[in-house]
Design a protein around this motif. Structure first.
Motif, mmCIF file in Angstrom:
data_model
loop_
_atom_site.group_PDB
_atom_site.id
_atom_site.type_symbol
_atom_site.label_atom_id
_atom_site.label_comp_id
_atom_site.label_asym_id
_atom_site.label_seq_id
_atom_site.Cartn_x
_atom_site.Cartn_y
_atom_site.Cartn_z
ATOM 1 N N ALA A 120 11.486 0.211 -8.714
ATOM 2 C CA ALA A 120 10.038 0.109 -8.867
ATOM 3 C C ALA A 120 9.537 -1.327 -8.761
ATOM 4 O O ALA A 120 8.470 -1.575 -8.209
ATOM 5 N N ASN A 121 10.323 -2.283 -9.295
ATOM 6 C CA ASN A 121 9.823 -3.656 -9.319
ATOM 7 C C ASN A 121 10.960 -4.612 -9.656
ATOM 8 O O ASN A 121 12.004 -4.188 -10.163
ATOM 9 N N SER B 259 11.023 -3.817 -3.929
ATOM 10 C CA SER B 259 11.544 -2.508 -4.298
ATOM 11 C C SER B 259 11.458 -1.557 -3.116
ATOM 12 O O SER B 259 10.620 -1.707 -2.226
ATOM 13 N N ALA B 260 12.350 -0.565 -3.116
ATOM 14 C CA ALA B 260 12.361 0.473 -2.088
ATOM 15 C C ALA B 260 13.136 1.671 -2.636
ATOM 16 O O ALA B 260 13.635 1.638 -3.757
ATOM 17 N N GLY B 261 13.230 2.707 -1.825
ATOM 18 C CA GLY B 261 13.865 3.925 -2.289
ATOM 19 C C GLY B 261 15.357 3.822 -2.493
ATOM 20 O O GLY B 261 15.934 4.581 -3.282
ATOM 21 N N LEU C 42 9.217 4.043 -0.435
ATOM 22 C CA LEU C 42 7.988 3.249 -0.479
ATOM 23 C C LEU C 42 8.270 1.887 -1.090
ATOM 24 O O LEU C 42 9.105 1.753 -1.976
ATOM 25 N N PHE C 43 7.539 0.882 -0.637
ATOM 26 C CA PHE C 43 7.510 -0.382 -1.361
ATOM 27 C C PHE C 43 6.679 -0.174 -2.619
ATOM 28 O O PHE C 43 5.718 0.593 -2.622
ATOM 29 N N ASP D 172 0.863 -1.175 0.000
ATOM 30 C CA ASP D 172 0.000 0.000 0.000
ATOM 31 C C ASP D 172 0.901 1.227 0.000
ATOM 32 O O ASP D 172 1.647 1.468 0.955
ATOM 33 N N THR D 173 0.839 2.001 -1.090
ATOM 34 C CA THR D 173 1.664 3.200 -1.233
ATOM 35 C C THR D 173 0.826 4.461 -1.014
ATOM 36 O O THR D 173 1.035 5.488 -1.651
#
Length: 304
Positions: free
Chosen positions: A271-272, A246-248, A231-232, A194-195
């Motif tokens: 991103a993925n 993914s993360a920042g 964010l995930f 959830d972003t």
């Protein structure tokens, strides 16, 4: 892998990386690389470059990169079903489609309750043939990743497409901005990011996990992990049920017990990801303007 590429936060992560492996940049020049999907039969990877309205293709055997589809309806998440067909979330057309073996397009989901979907984001196929996807509003928020429009549904949900009837039903309706989605290897749990922090002050920046029964009903939704850097977004699991997300600051690895055990640091926001290669031990990473990959001593969960 250089010493500053792998960050070991828990000793369990040390055996999940190879000291001599390095992070490889395979392609660059994208605006927002997303949605990698690996095709074992052809040994190629397909991914989305959303703002450029195109899909790209990497031939794993030669390293050649080419345009797979353009225009691409501002495609975002992609996956491969059990018959080796491409399943795609289209921001532009606000639908989920399947590319058949002959190249024709089949629409799997475009409406719920007579109203158009927002902009399907990420998708996964369960072994029973059901298709699960997230539907935030990023593709209709502006013209950058789709076509600006008002939400007809007025909310952002996770949906399930029935494999027999094709009926679209809401699987979970308590998300702000549902995003990445994946099943555990035994398909008894469903993970959804959830972003919502992109739209709500102090909003969610976590992954939730649900129990899944045989008929596809979700129960006991709870927070699995909160992102510690940005964010995930999208993520995939390995055979042992660890999440590579993914993360920042790169790719974060979580043990099934919810512990952040390590990171693969990447110089761009990720991103993925997708596992590929003949042994599913090459992690492909879509990160903002580039496609990266790294070899791992673990194997991705088998999904096709």
């Amino acid at each position: 892998m250089t010493a500053n590429t792998a960050l070991v936060l828990d000793e369990r992560f040390r055996r999940l990386v190879i000291s001599s492996a390095r992070l490889e940049k395979l392609a660059e020049g994208f605006r927002w690389a997303e949605g990698p999907a690996y095709f074992p039969a052809g040994r190629y990877l397909v991914w989305s470059d959303i703002p450029n309205d195109r899909m790209m293709r990497l031939d794993e055997t030669s390293g050649h990169v080419s345009v797979f589809r353009q225009p691409a309806a501002y495609s975002n998440g992609n996956t491969v079903d059990r018959q080796g067909r491409l399943v795609t979330c289209e921001h532009g057309n606000r639908r989920v489609t399947r590319t058949e073996h002959d190249g024709s397009i089949t629409v799997l989901a475009s409406h719920y309750g007579g109203k158009r979907l927002n902009s399907p984001n990420d998708v996964v196929v369960r072994s029973d043939g059901s298709i699960w996807f997230s539907d935030p509003a990023y593709g209709i928020d502006s013209d950058y990743e789709g076509h600006k429009a008002e939400s007809e549904i007025g909310a952002c949900h996770v949906y399930r497409v029935d494999p027999q009837t094709g009926a679209v039903t809401i699987a979970a309706d308590d998300f702000v901005r549902p995003n990445g989605i994946a099943f555990s290897p035994d398909e008894k749990r469903l993970y959804v990011a959830d972003t919502g922090a992109t739209h709500v002050e102090d909003g969610p920046r976590h992954i939730r996990v649900f129990d899944v029964d045989r008929d596809g009903k979700l129960t006991d939704g709870r927070v699995f992990a909160v992102c510690t850097a940005g964010l995930f977004d999208g993520f995939r699991l390995d055979e042992a049920g660890r999440i590579w997300t993914s993360a920042g600051d790169g790719v974060h690895c979580y043990d099934p017990d919810g512990t952040l055990i390590g990171k693969i640091l990447v110089p761009e926001v990720v991103a993925n990801v997708a596992f590929g290669g003949p042994k599913r031990n090459r992690l492909y990473i879509c990160a903002t303007t580039s496609l990266y990959a790294i070899m791992l001593p673990v194997n991705g969960a088998k999904t096709v």
